[in-house]
Motif scaffolding. Structure first.
Motif, mmCIF file in Angstrom:
data_model
loop_
_atom_site.group_PDB
_atom_site.id
_atom_site.type_symbol
_atom_site.label_atom_id
_atom_site.label_comp_id
_atom_site.label_asym_id
_atom_site.label_seq_id
_atom_site.Cartn_x
_atom_site.Cartn_y
_atom_site.Cartn_z
ATOM 1 N N ASP A 23 0.882 -1.305 -0.135
ATOM 2 C CA ASP A 23 -0.045 -0.051 -0.096
ATOM 3 C C ASP A 23 0.762 0.868 -0.014
ATOM 4 N N ILE A 24 1.918 1.103 0.830
ATOM 5 C CA ILE A 24 2.929 2.392 1.011
ATOM 6 C C ILE A 24 3.309 2.586 -0.602
ATOM 7 N N THR A 25 3.953 1.548 -1.329
ATOM 8 C CA THR A 25 4.601 2.002 -2.587
ATOM 9 C C THR A 25 3.569 2.315 -3.564
ATOM 10 N N ALA A 26 2.269 1.777 -3.552
ATOM 11 C CA ALA A 26 1.207 2.294 -4.421
ATOM 12 C C ALA A 26 0.833 3.634 -4.191
ATOM 13 N N ARG A 27 0.720 4.093 -3.279
ATOM 14 C CA ARG A 27 0.586 5.395 -2.796
ATOM 15 C C ARG A 27 1.677 6.230 -3.266
ATOM 16 N N PHE A 28 2.910 5.805 -2.899
ATOM 17 C CA PHE A 28 4.200 6.576 -3.207
ATOM 18 C C PHE A 28 4.073 6.956 -4.799
ATOM 19 N N TYR A 29 3.880 5.809 -5.566
ATOM 20 C CA TYR A 29 4.066 6.058 -7.169
ATOM 21 C C TYR A 29 3.137 6.986 -7.401
ATOM 22 N N PHE A 33 4.273 10.280 -9.268
ATOM 23 C CA PHE A 33 3.802 10.410 -10.903
ATOM 24 C C PHE A 33 2.911 11.579 -11.313
ATOM 25 N N THR A 34 1.971 11.836 -10.263
ATOM 26 C CA THR A 34 0.869 13.062 -10.335
ATOM 27 C C THR A 34 1.905 14.163 -10.437
ATOM 28 N N ASP A 35 2.688 14.521 -9.749
ATOM 29 C CA ASP A 35 3.691 15.543 -9.538
ATOM 30 C C ASP A 35 4.767 15.613 -10.546
ATOM 31 N N ASN A 36 5.150 14.505 -11.025
ATOM 32 C CA ASN A 36 6.242 14.470 -11.775
ATOM 33 C C ASN A 36 6.023 13.279 -12.674
ATOM 34 N N PRO A 37 4.891 13.837 -13.777
ATOM 35 C CA PRO A 37 4.731 12.986 -14.825
ATOM 36 C C PRO A 37 5.731 12.561 -15.834
ATOM 37 N N GLU A 38 6.822 13.287 -15.920
ATOM 38 C CA GLU A 38 7.989 13.190 -16.780
ATOM 39 C C GLU A 38 8.634 11.773 -16.405
ATOM 40 N N LEU A 39 8.549 11.607 -14.928
ATOM 41 C CA LEU A 39 9.309 10.272 -14.630
ATOM 42 C C LEU A 39 8.743 9.044 -15.018
ATOM 43 N N SER A 95 21.773 11.240 -8.670
ATOM 44 C CA SER A 95 21.416 11.563 -7.074
ATOM 45 C C SER A 95 20.377 12.473 -6.734
ATOM 46 N N ASP A 96 20.105 13.385 -7.441
ATOM 47 C CA ASP A 96 18.952 14.104 -7.031
ATOM 48 C C ASP A 96 17.782 13.462 -7.089
ATOM 49 N N GLN A 97 17.695 12.398 -8.043
ATOM 50 C CA GLN A 97 16.417 11.673 -8.190
ATOM 51 C C GLN A 97 16.082 10.690 -6.975
ATOM 52 N N TYR A 98 16.919 10.702 -6.247
ATOM 53 C CA TYR A 98 16.780 9.795 -4.810
ATOM 54 C C TYR A 98 16.131 10.721 -3.704
ATOM 55 N N VAL A 99 16.383 12.200 -3.828
ATOM 56 C CA VAL A 99 15.872 13.244 -3.038
ATOM 57 C C VAL A 99 14.321 13.046 -3.606
ATOM 58 N N ILE A 100 13.955 12.960 -4.458
ATOM 59 C CA ILE A 100 12.532 13.058 -5.064
ATOM 60 C C ILE A 100 11.843 11.748 -4.684
ATOM 61 N N VAL A 101 12.595 10.728 -4.698
ATOM 62 C CA VAL A 101 11.849 9.544 -4.021
ATOM 63 C C VAL A 101 11.685 9.447 -2.729
ATOM 64 N N HIS A 102 12.848 10.150 -1.927
ATOM 65 C CA HIS A 102 12.561 10.203 -0.393
ATOM 66 C C HIS A 102 11.451 10.925 -0.301
ATOM 67 N N LYS A 103 11.302 11.950 -0.797
ATOM 68 C CA LYS A 103 10.066 12.981 -0.479
ATOM 69 C C LYS A 103 8.661 12.217 -0.464
ATOM 70 N N TYR A 104 8.408 11.727 -1.710
ATOM 71 C CA TYR A 104 7.240 10.929 -1.815
ATOM 72 C C TYR A 104 6.980 9.590 -1.141
ATOM 73 N N LEU A 105 8.030 8.816 -0.959
ATOM 74 C CA LEU A 105 8.069 7.545 -0.192
ATOM 75 C C LEU A 105 7.598 7.908 1.211
ATOM 76 N N PHE A 106 8.296 8.888 1.852
ATOM 77 C CA PHE A 106 7.860 9.138 3.147
ATOM 78 C C PHE A 106 6.640 9.858 3.504
#
Length: 392
Positions: A23-29, A33-39, A95-106
């Motif tokens: 559930d966490i990862t589904a919500r994360f993605y 993707f809503t905020d960063n559709p280019e990913l 490396s900056d994409q890890y910052v993006i992942v961190h933001k939405y994962l948490f």
């Protein structure tokens, strides 16, 4: 290494996080993707997002890493980290994409678990994330440094039909680059809707050949995103076309030495094994080699005659094949049914390389375990997200 306080918190909450991680990862993605559709459009595999495989792979990798931190704090799941790092390097993940992942994962963790995410819990899992991210960022930096390039162009100089659903494309890269037998390249393919999707294809020839070769299987059926890149390569690419590709990457590589080898594949999983056999033949290897391949039928077996020729060129090598739909037209002797390794002669110290669909690899690994082959001597490649993390 986790701080003692965080290790205790992770140990106490690992089961809760694990129970909710899908559930966490589904919500994360969804949020990312809503905020960063280019990913999703240009980096992540849309097919794997559609069928949920990417979510399960992310969940498995985080859970495996966290479990290692608290159970064996001096160790790291090296195979898993290397495999992810090679994939990320081939995609030019930054490396900056890890910052993006961190933001939405948490943010997703907080959304799903609510008040259970106390400041101590958030701090502990923040440590887990950045320890894993730090390991990957470091490994990826080394890989990119050694590759000396990000994206390059490669001209298609030959196209050959291997089966009704498989073609091979010989590529001449604009920047000469060698590779190790078993590695792959990423191929960037622009799609009609404007997306820029990336897929990995094993290099299916020996490094000694000079040019590169990839083998592409068309995926039939439906209008799902699955196969959209392979189908476009299969249908549209002809000699003279120029593709955008990565440098070679991949951790499933043939290790040098004189130990005996068992190379096992199914379906299009033959491609990294073909590179290894071609390399052994090109270098005049005298290693003891046993090659096993399983397929639906001889007509579906890509590079069948080439594989037979290469194995025949190796002194003492043996080829064993199984076909589900009979052996008519198979040429050399072949077996009907599912691959069965229980009767093969396996010398002491054999190193196993394995590639194919996950159910096939699990079945083969089970057979090998029953024969006493240590798991550390079995090296495997997974097409798509690695859903076999528990075997690391």
């Amino acid at each position: 290494m986790l701080s003692p306080e965080s290790a205790a918190t992770v140990r106490a909450t690992l089961a809760v996080i694990g129970a909710n991680i899908d559930d966490i990862t589904a919500r994360f993605y969804s949020m990312m993707f809503t905020d960063n559709p280019e990913l999703l459009r240009d980096l992540f595999n849309r097919g794997n997002q559609a069928n949920g495989e990417q979510r399960r792979a992310l969940a498995g990798s985080i859970a495996a890493f966290a479990a290692t931190l608290v159970q064996t704090p001096q160790a790291r799941p090296a195979t898993m980290l290397d495999r992810i790092a090679h994939k990320h390097a081939s995609l030019n993940v930054t490396s900056d994409q890890y910052v993006i992942v961190h933001k939405y994962l948490f943010a997703a963790i907080a959304d799903v678990l609510g008040d259970a995410v106390t400041p101590d819990v958030a701090q502990a899992w923040d440590e887990v994330y950045w320890l894993m991210a730090g390991e990957l960022i470091g490994r990826e930096a080394v890989l990119r440094r050694d590759a000396k390039t990000d994206w390059i162009t490669a001209t298609v100089i030959e196209r050959r039909a291997e089966t009704p659903d498989v073609v091979s494309l010989v590529l001449r890269p604009s920047v000469p680059a060698s590779f190790l037998p078993g590695q792959y390249v990423s191929v960037v393919v622009p799609l009609p809707d404007g997306a820029r999707q990336i897929r990995q294809y094993s290099l299916s020839c020996a490094p000694e050949r000079g040019d590169w070769r990839i083998t592409v299987k068309r995926v039939r059926g439906g209008d799902t995103p699955d196969g959209e890149v392979s189908n476009r390569l299969y249908e549209d690419v002809v000699p003279g076309d120029v593709l955008t590709v990565s440098a070679p990457f991949g951790d499933l590589v043939l290790r040098p030495g004189d130990t005996p080898l068992l190379l096992v594949s199914a379906g299009i999983g033959v491609t990294p094994m073909l590179s290894m056999v071609d390399h052994l033949a090109a270098t005049g290897s005298t290693r003891r080699v046993t090659v096993v391949h399983a397929d639906r039928s001889p007509a579906c077996h890509a590079h069948r005659e080439e594989l037979e020729r290469l194995v025949a060129a190796l002194p003492g090598a043996g080829l064993h094949r199984w076909y589900e739909e009979g052996c008519d037209g198979a040429g050399a002797p072949a077996n009907s049914g599912q691959a069965d390794l229980t009767g093969l002669d396996l010398p002491d110290g054999v190193q196993v390389y394995l590639c194919g669909p996950l159910p096939f690899m699990r079945a083969v690994r089970s057979q090998l375990a029953g024969r006493g082959v240590p798991s550390s001597d079995i090296h495997y490649e997974v097409f798509g997200p690695d859903l076999w993390l528990a075997q690391d």
